[in-house]
Design an enzyme around this catalytic site. Structure first.
Site, PDB file in Angstrom:
ATOM      1  N   GLU A  29      -7.863  -4.672   5.322  1.00  0.00           N
ATOM      2  CA  GLU A  29      -7.764  -4.439   3.876  1.00  0.00           C
ATOM      3  C   GLU A  29      -6.622  -5.250   3.261  1.00  0.00           C
ATOM      4  OE1 GLU A  29      -7.826  -0.485   5.450  1.00  0.00           O
ATOM      5  OE2 GLU A  29      -8.724   0.250   3.604  1.00  0.00           O
TER       6      GLU A  29
ATOM      7  N   HIS B 119     -12.609   3.344   0.120  1.00  0.00           N
ATOM      8  CA  HIS B 119     -12.557   2.389   1.242  1.00  0.00           C
ATOM      9  C   HIS B 119     -13.195   1.058   0.859  1.00  0.00           C
ATOM     10  CE1 HIS B 119     -12.275   6.036   4.145  1.00  0.00           C
ATOM     11  NE2 HIS B 119     -11.078   5.498   3.988  1.00  0.00           N
TER      12      HIS B 119
ATOM     13  N   ARG C  70      -7.530  10.648  19.191  1.00  0.00           N
ATOM     14  CA  ARG C  70      -7.059  10.390  20.565  1.00  0.00           C
ATOM     15  C   ARG C  70      -6.652  11.691  21.256  1.00  0.00           C
ATOM     16  NH1 ARG C  70      -3.242   5.429  19.391  1.00  0.00           N
ATOM     17  NH2 ARG C  70      -3.184   6.735  17.560  1.00  0.00           N
TER      18      ARG C  70
ATOM     19  N   GLY D 126     -11.377   6.059  10.131  1.00  0.00           N
ATOM     20  CA  GLY D 126      -9.922   6.124  10.341  1.00  0.00           C
ATOM     21  C   GLY D 126      -9.497   7.575  10.206  1.00  0.00           C
TER      22      GLY D 126
ATOM     23  N   ARG E 114      -2.638  -2.060  -3.350  1.00  0.00           N
ATOM     24  CA  ARG E 114      -3.815  -1.219  -3.201  1.00  0.00           C
ATOM     25  C   ARG E 114      -3.698  -0.080  -4.208  1.00  0.00           C
ATOM     26  NH1 ARG E 114      -5.637   1.839   2.238  1.00  0.00           N
ATOM     27  NH2 ARG E 114      -7.673   2.455   1.492  1.00  0.00           N
TER      28      ARG E 114
ATOM     29  N   ARG F  37      -9.555  16.217   6.462  1.00  0.00           N
ATOM     30  CA  ARG F  37     -10.379  16.543   5.287  1.00  0.00           C
ATOM     31  C   ARG F  37     -11.755  17.034   5.742  1.00  0.00           C
ATOM     32  NH1 ARG F  37      -9.617  10.811   2.416  1.00  0.00           N
ATOM     33  NH2 ARG F  37      -7.740  10.446   3.653  1.00  0.00           N
TER      34      ARG F  37
ATOM     35  N   ASN G 206       0.883  -1.171   0.000  1.00  0.00           N
ATOM     36  CA  ASN G 206       0.000   0.000   0.000  1.00  0.00           C
ATOM     37  C   ASN G 206       0.915   1.214   0.000  1.00  0.00           C
ATOM     38  OD1 ASN G 206      -1.813   2.017   0.467  1.00  0.00           O
ATOM     39  ND2 ASN G 206      -2.638   1.164   2.375  1.00  0.00           N
TER      40      ASN G 206
HETATM   41  P1  ADP Z   1      -5.709   5.317   8.617  1.00  0.00           P
HETATM   42  O1  ADP Z   1      -6.977   5.823   7.998  1.00  0.00           O
HETATM   43  O2  ADP Z   1      -4.538   6.222   8.372  1.00  0.00           O
HETATM   44  O3  ADP Z   1      -5.431   3.859   8.355  1.00  0.00           O
HETATM   45  P2  ADP Z   1      -6.498   4.489  11.280  1.00  0.00           P
HETATM   46  O4  ADP Z   1      -7.555   3.576  10.783  1.00  0.00           O
HETATM   47  O5  ADP Z   1      -5.350   3.896  12.013  1.00  0.00           O
HETATM   48  O6  ADP Z   1      -5.934   5.472  10.182  1.00  0.00           O
HETATM   49  O7  ADP Z   1      -7.214   5.555  12.271  1.00  0.00           O
HETATM   50  C1  ADP Z   1      -6.502   6.601  12.850  1.00  0.00           C
HETATM   51  C2  ADP Z   1      -7.418   7.322  13.807  1.00  0.00           C
HETATM   52  O8  ADP Z   1      -7.828   6.408  14.839  1.00  0.00           O
HETATM   53  C3  ADP Z   1      -6.756   8.499  14.511  1.00  0.00           C
HETATM   54  O9  ADP Z   1      -7.643   9.599  14.589  1.00  0.00           O
HETATM   55  C4  ADP Z   1      -6.505   7.954  15.916  1.00  0.00           C
HETATM   56  O10 ADP Z   1      -6.492   8.951  16.887  1.00  0.00           O
HETATM   57  C5  ADP Z   1      -7.724   7.073  16.064  1.00  0.00           C
HETATM   58  N1  ADP Z   1      -7.559   6.135  17.190  1.00  0.00           N
HETATM   59  C6  ADP Z   1      -6.740   5.072  17.286  1.00  0.00           C
HETATM   60  N2  ADP Z   1      -6.852   4.501  18.514  1.00  0.00           N
HETATM   61  C7  ADP Z   1      -7.771   5.227  19.203  1.00  0.00           C
HETATM   62  C8  ADP Z   1      -8.333   5.170  20.510  1.00  0.00           C
HETATM   63  N3  ADP Z   1      -7.969   4.241  21.373  1.00  0.00           N
HETATM   64  N4  ADP Z   1      -9.254   6.093  20.849  1.00  0.00           N
HETATM   65  C9  ADP Z   1      -9.632   7.056  19.988  1.00  0.00           C
HETATM   66  N5  ADP Z   1      -9.147   7.163  18.743  1.00  0.00           N
HETATM   67  C10 ADP Z   1      -8.228   6.267  18.355  1.00  0.00           C
END
Ligand code: ADP
Length: 391
Positions: free
Chosen positions: A379, A181, A285, A210, A93, A241, A9
């Site tokens: 994925e 997605h 987070r 995500g 991907r 975004r 990816n």
């Molecule tokens: P990507 O789309 O880049 O693959 P992810 O699916 O890993 O990203 O999602 C990232 C998001 O998930 C971030 O906003 C991160 O803060 C949030 N996240 C990950 N763990 C937690 C958690 N325990 N509580 C709240 N948000 C979380």
């Protein structure tokens, strides 16, 4: 000698990878990791299936490692790590399959030329997705490579669901809703029959939350609508975004604020969403941990926008039987799941806080008219499955 399928990816500054052992029809993860910071401060890290670190390398600040250099390093790592293993194919991907590529395809030179032509539809992603395919093909012309598209799963949507209310002089260029997605939604649809059989047969909205975020309306496992449209900037509010926006705002930015196309692109993709609204961070987070009022407002808006779009997806489905949460925020944030479910109580979701707290797959009460679920997406496994099927 075990056969191995590699999944790649690739983005503008990073290459994520996973390698799977092929055991009959089974695919077992053996290692995963990434090279980040290409062209700036490259860093390679790999983990084994148990999440333990299996390799790491730093090139140092300012090192000009490009995609070819990263692929070469990855190849050397895999040969060392996978001593005796046999690479039988690589799955990639690819963000855009356009109107033509509605399922995974063996990426030969002709296909790559076709996929290049879709670059105007996804200029920030498509060229970077395709680069590693060419790099690997140059070194291993006989190794089968498979392109798996983020758009393909949504090909089942009707022409109506895909249309914009624009004249044909514009839409004939491929300007329509594609949805993204798709590999995540396809994976969720593939495990739903086992995890939640009624949701698999029924009208289910999957929330992929995500850094990028979207909703997909699944009718008996088929995509009938999605919040992302022509590009991955539409729909929900995301990390950086903006999501759904009145097109008039863009005209205002041009005419009144004197911004040019690149500045607007940067704002919509990288300076909006949670980051733009909070002014604090695009990371959920960090916002949940913040006491800042703007961080709270950003989370409120994030949840509100999901509720509004959930209504739109449910209307496309003519009802709602189940909601599924997936990806970083969907899988890990109990608070966001709770707020989304409570906001959607009017749909008939009876939220179960205890189940949500325990991390159960089902987070609604047994009496709930609409069930709610948490299902981790995968994925990479979906890409590996497609690659295995095609080679
Ligand atoms: P990507 O789309 O880049 O693959 P992810 O699916 O890993 O990203 O999602 C990232 C998001 O998930 C971030 O906003 C991160 O803060 C949030 N996240 C990950 N763990 C937690 C958690 N325990 N509580 C709240 N948000 C979380």
């Amino acid at each position: 000698m075990a056969d191995v399928i590699l999944v790649i990816n690739a983005g503008s500054s990073s290459i994520k990878f996973s390698a799977f052992d092929v055991e009959g029809s089974r695919l077992d993860l053996v290692t995963r990791g990434q090279v980040e910071g290409l062209f700036s401060s490259p860093h390679f890290v790999a983990y084994n299936a148990d999440g333990e670190k299996a390799g790491e390398h730093n090139w140092g600040e300012g090192a000009q490692l490009d995609h070819a250099g990263a692929i070469a390093h990855l190849g050397a790592f895999l040969r060392g790590h996978e001593a005796g293993h046999h690479l039988i194919g690589v799955g990639h991907r690819v963000v855009h399959g356009g109107a033509h590529f509605t399922k995974p395809v063996l990426a030969n030179a002709q296909v790559l030329d076709e996929l290049d032509k879709l670059t105007p539809l996804a200029p920030l992603h498509q060229p970077h997705n395709l680069k590693p395919i060419r790099i690997i093909a140059e070194r291993n012309p006989d190794l089968p490579q498979v392109a798996c598209f983020d758009t393909a799963f949504h090909a089942s949507q009707t022409t109506l669901a895909q249309a914009f209310a624009l004249p044909e002089s514009i839409t004939k260029n491929g300007v329509r809703r594609y949805g993204f997605h798709g590999l995540s939604y396809e994976y969720i649809a593939s495990v739903l029959p086992e995890v939640a059989p009624a949701a698999a047969r029924g009208r289910t909205v999957v929330a992929h939350l995500g850094n990028g975020a979207s909703l997909c309306a699944l009718d008996a496992g088929k995509s009938v609508a999605s919040t992302m449209g022509f590009t991955a900037v539409d729909g929900l509010m995301m990390g950086t975004r903006c999501g759904n926006l009145d097109p008039g705002v863009i005209l205002y930015m041009f005419d009144e604020l004197g911004m040019n196309a690149r500045e607007i692109e940067d704002l919509l993709y990288r300076g909006s969403g949670l980051l733009g609204v909070s002014g604090v961070s695009g990371d959920m987070r960090a916002l949940l941990a913040s006491q800042d009022e703007r961080a709270r407002f950003a989370i409120d808006l994030y949840v509100y926008r999901i509720g509004r779009e959930l209504g739109s997806m449910s209307a496309a489905l003519q009802g709602l039987d189940a909601v599924v949460f997936t990806a970083g925020i969907g899988e890990h944030s109990k608070e966001i799941r709770q707020r989304v479910c409570e906001q959607a109580a009017w749909w008939g979701i009876e939220f179960d806080p205890a189940a949500n707290g325990r991390g159960d797959a089902c987070i609604s009460k047994p009496s709930s008219k609409v069930s709610a679920w948490v299902i981790p997406t995968n994925e990479e496994l979906m890409i590996a499955r497609h690659t295995q099927a095609l080679i």
